[in-house]
Design a protein around this motif. Structure first.
Motif, PDB file in Angstrom:
ATOM      1  N   THR A  15       0.856  -1.184   0.000  1.00  0.00           N
ATOM      2  CA  THR A  15       0.000   0.000   0.000  1.00  0.00           C
ATOM      3  C   THR A  15       0.892   1.234   0.000  1.00  0.00           C
ATOM      4  OG1 THR A  15      -1.945   1.029   1.020  1.00  0.00           O
ATOM      5  CG2 THR A  15      -0.208   0.302   2.516  1.00  0.00           C
ATOM      6  N   VAL A  16       0.304   2.389  -0.289  1.00  0.00           N
ATOM      7  CA  VAL A  16       1.046   3.653  -0.319  1.00  0.00           C
ATOM      8  C   VAL A  16       0.345   4.654   0.582  1.00  0.00           C
ATOM      9  CG1 VAL A  16       1.812   5.586  -1.744  1.00  0.00           C
ATOM     10  CG2 VAL A  16       1.918   3.259  -2.647  1.00  0.00           C
ATOM     11  N   GLY A  17       1.127   5.352   1.411  1.00  0.00           N
ATOM     12  CA  GLY A  17       0.595   6.388   2.274  1.00  0.00           C
ATOM     13  C   GLY A  17       1.700   7.293   2.760  1.00  0.00           C
ATOM     14  N   ASN A  18       1.406   8.585   2.893  1.00  0.00           N
ATOM     15  CA  ASN A  18       2.394   9.550   3.370  1.00  0.00           C
ATOM     16  C   ASN A  18       3.660   9.526   2.503  1.00  0.00           C
ATOM     17  OD1 ASN A  18       3.288  11.579   5.110  1.00  0.00           O
ATOM     18  ND2 ASN A  18       4.244  10.134   6.537  1.00  0.00           N
ATOM     19  N   ASN A  19       3.447   9.412   1.164  1.00  0.00           N
ATOM     20  CA  ASN A  19       4.560   9.365   0.206  1.00  0.00           C
ATOM     21  C   ASN A  19       5.520   8.206   0.473  1.00  0.00           C
ATOM     22  OD1 ASN A  19       3.725  11.742  -1.218  1.00  0.00           O
ATOM     23  ND2 ASN A  19       4.580  12.982   0.448  1.00  0.00           N
ATOM     24  N   THR A  20       4.991   7.141   1.009  1.00  0.00           N
ATOM     25  CA  THR A  20       5.804   5.979   1.354  1.00  0.00           C
ATOM     26  C   THR A  20       5.158   4.711   0.804  1.00  0.00           C
ATOM     27  OG1 THR A  20       6.454   7.076   3.418  1.00  0.00           O
ATOM     28  CG2 THR A  20       6.900   4.709   3.252  1.00  0.00           C
ATOM     29  N   LEU A  21       5.965   3.863   0.198  1.00  0.00           N
ATOM     30  CA  LEU A  21       5.504   2.555  -0.254  1.00  0.00           C
ATOM     31  C   LEU A  21       5.792   1.539   0.842  1.00  0.00           C
ATOM     32  CD1 LEU A  21       4.599   0.433  -2.396  1.00  0.00           C
ATOM     33  CD2 LEU A  21       7.015   0.338  -3.118  1.00  0.00           C
ATOM     34  N   PHE A  22       4.736   0.831   1.276  1.00  0.00           N
ATOM     35  CA  PHE A  22       4.876  -0.212   2.284  1.00  0.00           C
ATOM     36  C   PHE A  22       4.640  -1.576   1.635  1.00  0.00           C
ATOM     37  CE2 PHE A  22       3.429   3.573   4.589  1.00  0.00           C
ATOM     38  CZ  PHE A  22       4.372   3.659   5.600  1.00  0.00           C
ATOM     39  N   ALA A  23       5.485  -2.546   1.994  1.00  0.00           N
ATOM     40  CA  ALA A  23       5.351  -3.901   1.462  1.00  0.00           C
ATOM     41  C   ALA A  23       5.510  -4.899   2.605  1.00  0.00           C
ATOM     42  CB  ALA A  23       6.405  -4.161   0.380  1.00  0.00           C
ATOM     43  N   GLY A  24       4.497  -5.745   2.779  1.00  0.00           N
ATOM     44  CA  GLY A  24       4.526  -6.756   3.829  1.00  0.00           C
ATOM     45  C   GLY A  24       5.039  -8.077   3.296  1.00  0.00           C
ATOM     46  N   ALA A  25       5.994  -8.648   3.982  1.00  0.00           N
ATOM     47  CA  ALA A  25       6.667  -9.854   3.497  1.00  0.00           C
ATOM     48  C   ALA A  25       6.279 -11.091   4.303  1.00  0.00           C
ATOM     49  CB  ALA A  25       8.176  -9.658   3.515  1.00  0.00           C
ATOM     50  N   GLU A  26       6.729 -12.232   3.800  1.00  0.00           N
ATOM     51  CA  GLU A  26       6.376 -13.518   4.385  1.00  0.00           C
ATOM     52  C   GLU A  26       7.011 -13.735   5.753  1.00  0.00           C
ATOM     53  OE1 GLU A  26       5.404 -17.777   2.284  1.00  0.00           O
ATOM     54  OE2 GLU A  26       7.153 -16.646   1.614  1.00  0.00           O
ATOM     55  N   ASP A  27       8.104 -13.040   6.028  1.00  0.00           N
ATOM     56  CA  ASP A  27       8.770 -13.205   7.318  1.00  0.00           C
ATOM     57  C   ASP A  27       8.178 -12.308   8.403  1.00  0.00           C
ATOM     58  OD1 ASP A  27       9.652 -10.753   6.436  1.00  0.00           O
ATOM     59  OD2 ASP A  27      11.807 -11.182   6.711  1.00  0.00           O
ATOM     60  N   GLY A  28       7.085 -11.572   8.099  1.00  0.00           N
ATOM     61  CA  GLY A  28       6.432 -10.728   9.091  1.00  0.00           C
ATOM     62  C   GLY A  28       6.937  -9.306   9.147  1.00  0.00           C
ATOM     63  N   VAL A  29       7.899  -8.959   8.295  1.00  0.00           N
ATOM     64  CA  VAL A  29       8.484  -7.615   8.294  1.00  0.00           C
ATOM     65  C   VAL A  29       7.807  -6.758   7.220  1.00  0.00           C
ATOM     66  CG1 VAL A  29      10.602  -6.259   8.030  1.00  0.00           C
ATOM     67  CG2 VAL A  29      10.676  -8.524   9.111  1.00  0.00           C
ATOM     68  N   ILE A  30       7.564  -5.485   7.557  1.00  0.00           N
ATOM     69  CA  ILE A  30       7.016  -4.518   6.601  1.00  0.00           C
ATOM     70  C   ILE A  30       8.142  -3.571   6.192  1.00  0.00           C
ATOM     71  CG2 ILE A  30       5.304  -2.710   6.220  1.00  0.00           C
ATOM     72  CD1 ILE A  30       3.699  -3.983   8.543  1.00  0.00           C
ATOM     73  N   PHE A  31       8.384  -3.473   4.894  1.00  0.00           N
ATOM     74  CA  PHE A  31       9.456  -2.617   4.388  1.00  0.00           C
ATOM     75  C   PHE A  31       8.868  -1.319   3.855  1.00  0.00           C
ATOM     76  CE2 PHE A  31      11.195  -6.802   4.496  1.00  0.00           C
ATOM     77  CZ  PHE A  31      12.543  -6.632   4.787  1.00  0.00           C
ATOM     78  N   ALA A  32       9.591  -0.217   4.060  1.00  0.00           N
ATOM     79  CA  ALA A  32       9.105   1.113   3.687  1.00  0.00           C
ATOM     80  C   ALA A  32      10.130   1.817   2.808  1.00  0.00           C
ATOM     81  CB  ALA A  32       8.830   1.943   4.940  1.00  0.00           C
ATOM     82  N   TRP A  33       9.678   2.281   1.630  1.00  0.00           N
ATOM     83  CA  TRP A  33      10.525   3.032   0.706  1.00  0.00           C
ATOM     84  C   TRP A  33       9.937   4.418   0.484  1.00  0.00           C
ATOM     85  CZ3 TRP A  33       9.305  -2.089  -0.164  1.00  0.00           C
ATOM     86  CH2 TRP A  33      10.373  -3.001  -0.316  1.00  0.00           C
TER      87      TRP A  33
END
Length: 359
Positions: free
Chosen positions: A220-238
C-alpha cells in the motif's frame, strides 16, 4: 393529430408515472412523466399522487398498443416517422432504503418506491470476461487516467488489458509468482519473491526494490511511502530518492509480526497491518513505530479497510469486525458480523471524494 398531441402534453405535470416505474404502463402517450423527477419524495412519503392506481389514467384502449417492460421501445413521434427510444426502467427507482421496511412495517410491499434491500445491483452487468491467466489472480490495478488495466497472477505473468476492447495488449513474463500488485500515480508495483518490481507506465522504466524475505503478499502507499509486507512478518518502507540508479530508497523495516503480513491499509495518519499471526498492528506513519496491537481475531487476518474513523477487518475465523477509536485513544470492536465461511477479502469504495479526502 398535432392538436391531440398538444393537448396531451399540456396535461403532463411533474409527477412520475408509478406504472412506468414498475414497467407496466400501457398508455402511449401517458398523462404522467416517464422520467425520474430530480427531487424524489421523502422516504415512504406515500401521497395520493405518487400512488394513483385508478383505472382511468392507465386503462387500455383499442387504439393504444401494449408494450413489454423488459425491452427498449420505439414509438411514433409525429408525421415525419421519427422514433423516440424509451429506456428500460428499474422497478426500484430510488437509491434510498425504505425506513419503514427497516422496521418491518412498510405496507406497500413490492410497490414501494424505495429499496427493500441492503444491496442494490440492478445497475451492474458483466461487460466482458478477461480469462487469459492460467492461475490465481493476486492483484488488479487501473492507474488514474490510464486506459489500461494491469493484472498479476501466480502463473508468473503481468497482463496489460485494453479497456476499450477487453483484449490483452501485452504479457510480461516475470518467471516468478506475482503475489501482489497495486498502482500509485504513474507507478505499478509488483510483489514477488524477495523483491518488489516498480514500473513507470509513462517512461516505461523498471526498477527492482530489494529487501523483503519471502513472498511480498501485500502493499500500500501512504504519506509518500511505499509499504510492502513480506512472508517473514516484516514490513518494508521506501520513499522517493534523488539517486540516479533508483528513485526509491529503503527508509525502514517495521518488525513486530511473528508470521507473514497478508494485508495493509492506510487511514487517519496510521498504517494498519494484518497477519497470519492473527493480529492487527497499528503504526504511526510519521515515526514508523507500532502504537498498538489488536488481538480479537482467532485466525488469519485476511483484509483491512479504513473508512472514515472506522477500521474494518476480515478473517478466516468467519468474522468481519468494525473497530472504532474510544476516548482513551485505543481501538475497540463495536460490531462483529459472522459469515458461514472464512472471509477472503474486503473491498470498499468512496462515493463522495470531497468528504472522504480522495485526491
Amino acid at each position: 393529430m398535432d392538436t391531440k398531441f398538444a393537448r396531451r402534453t399540456e396535461r403532463i405535470g411533474s409527477t412520475t408515472c408509478s406504472y412506468w416505474r414498475a414497467g407496466r404502463c400501457n398508455r402511449n402517450p401517458c398523462r404522467f412523466l416517464h422520467i425520474e423527477t430530480p427531487s424524489p419524495p421523502a422516504a415512504c412519503g406515500y401521497g395520493n399522487t405518487a400512488y394513483s392506481y385508478g383505472k382511468k389514467p392507465h386503462s387500455s384502449s383499442e387504439n393504444t398498443p401494449k408494450y413489454g417492460s423488459k425491452k427498449a421501445l420505439l414509438g411514433d413521434n409525429g408525421d415525419r416517422g421519427d422514433t423516440t427510444r424509451v429506456a428500460k426502467a428499474f422497478k426500484k427507482s430510488s437509491p434510498r432504503i425504505c425506513k419503514y421496511w427497516i422496521n418491518n412495517n412498510c405496507v406497500h410491499g413490492e410497490q414501494c418506491l424505495y429499496l427493500h434491500s441492503w444491496f442494490r445491483g440492478d445497475g451492474f452487468s458483466t461487460v466482458t470476461k478477461l480469462h487469459e491467466h492460467k492461475k490465481v489472480i493476486t492483484g488488479i490495478a487501473l492507474p488514474v487516467g490510464s486506459d489500461k488495466l494491469y493484472s498479476g497472477s501466480t502463473d508468473g505473468t503481468v497482463r496489460i488489458w485494453d479497456c476499450h476492447t477487453g483484449q490483452c495488449a501485452k504479457v510480461i513474463n516475470l518467471g516468478a509468482e506475482v503475489t501482489s500488485l497495486i498502482s500509485e500515480g504513474l507507478w505499478i508495483f509488483v510483489g514477488l519473491q524477495n523483491a518488489v518490481k516498480a514500473w513507470n507506465i509513462q517512461t516505461m522504466s523498471e526498477f527492482t526494490l530489494d529487501g523483503p524475505k519471502g513472498r511480498v503478499r501485500a502493499m500500500t502507499v501512504g504519506n509518500n511511502t511505499l509499504f510492502a509486507g513480506a512472508e517473514d512478518g516484516v514490513i518494508f518502507a521506501w520513499r522517493g530518492s534523488s539517486k540516479a540508479d533508483s528513485p526509491f530508497e529503503l527508509v525502514a523495516s517495521l518488525t513486530g509480526h511473528t508470521k507473514a503480513v497478508v494485508c495493509l491499509a492506510v487511514g487517519c495518519k496510521m498504517l494498519y497491518s494484518g497477519s497470519m499471526d492473527q493480529s492487527i498492528k497499528v503504526w504511526d506513519m510519521d515515526t514508523l513505530q507500532c502504537t498498538m496491537t489488536l488481538n480479537d481475531h482467532t485466525d488469519v487476518v485476511t483484509s483491512l479497510i479504513c473508512w472514515d474513523q472506522y477500521l474494518l477487518s476480515s478473517s478466516s475465523d468467519r468474522t468481519i469486525k468494525v473497530w472504532a477509536c474510544i476516548e482513551a485513544g485505543s481501538l475497540e470492536v463495536i460490531y462483529t458480523h459472522t459469515e458461514e465461511n472464512g472471509v477472503v477479502s474486503l473491498f470498499g469504495t468512496f462515493i463522495c471524494q470531497e468528504r472522504c479526502g480522495i485526491n
